[in-house]
Write a protein that holds these residues in place. Structure first.
Motif, mmCIF file in Angstrom:
data_model
loop_
_atom_site.group_PDB
_atom_site.id
_atom_site.type_symbol
_atom_site.label_atom_id
_atom_site.label_comp_id
_atom_site.label_asym_id
_atom_site.label_seq_id
_atom_site.Cartn_x
_atom_site.Cartn_y
_atom_site.Cartn_z
ATOM 1 N N ASN A 1 -34.057 -46.047 60.762
ATOM 2 C CA ASN A 1 -34.657 -46.851 61.833
ATOM 3 C C ASN A 1 -36.156 -47.046 61.655
ATOM 4 N N THR A 2 -36.841 -46.073 61.063
ATOM 5 C CA THR A 2 -38.286 -46.191 60.863
ATOM 6 C C THR A 2 -38.630 -45.814 59.440
ATOM 7 N N PRO A 3 -38.989 -46.711 58.565
ATOM 8 C CA PRO A 3 -38.948 -48.164 58.721
ATOM 9 C C PRO A 3 -37.506 -48.655 58.690
ATOM 10 N N PHE A 4 -37.248 -49.728 59.412
ATOM 11 C CA PHE A 4 -35.879 -50.237 59.532
ATOM 12 C C PHE A 4 -35.378 -50.659 58.152
#
Length: 52
Positions: free
Chosen positions: A33-36
């Motif tokens: 999700n981070t980074p997607f």
């Protein structure tokens, strides 16, 4: 959006709209999700330009 192929090698990033369409069509899944980051669930021959 970052993209990796089936072999976990990075590809060129795509636009969020393209990523959304791939996810809705079950052709990709979310890896991080981070980074997607999404992972393609199919072998892509066109546009296989490795990220630099």
């Amino acid at each position: 959006m970052f993209v990796i192929n089936q072999n976990k090698k990075p590809l060129m990033p795509c636009k969020p709209s393209k990523a959304r369409k791939l996810l809705q069509a079950d052709k990709a899944k979310v890896i991080r999700n981070t980074p997607f980051t999404i992972k393609l669930l199919f072998g892509s021959k066109r546009g296989n330009i490795p990220a630099k």
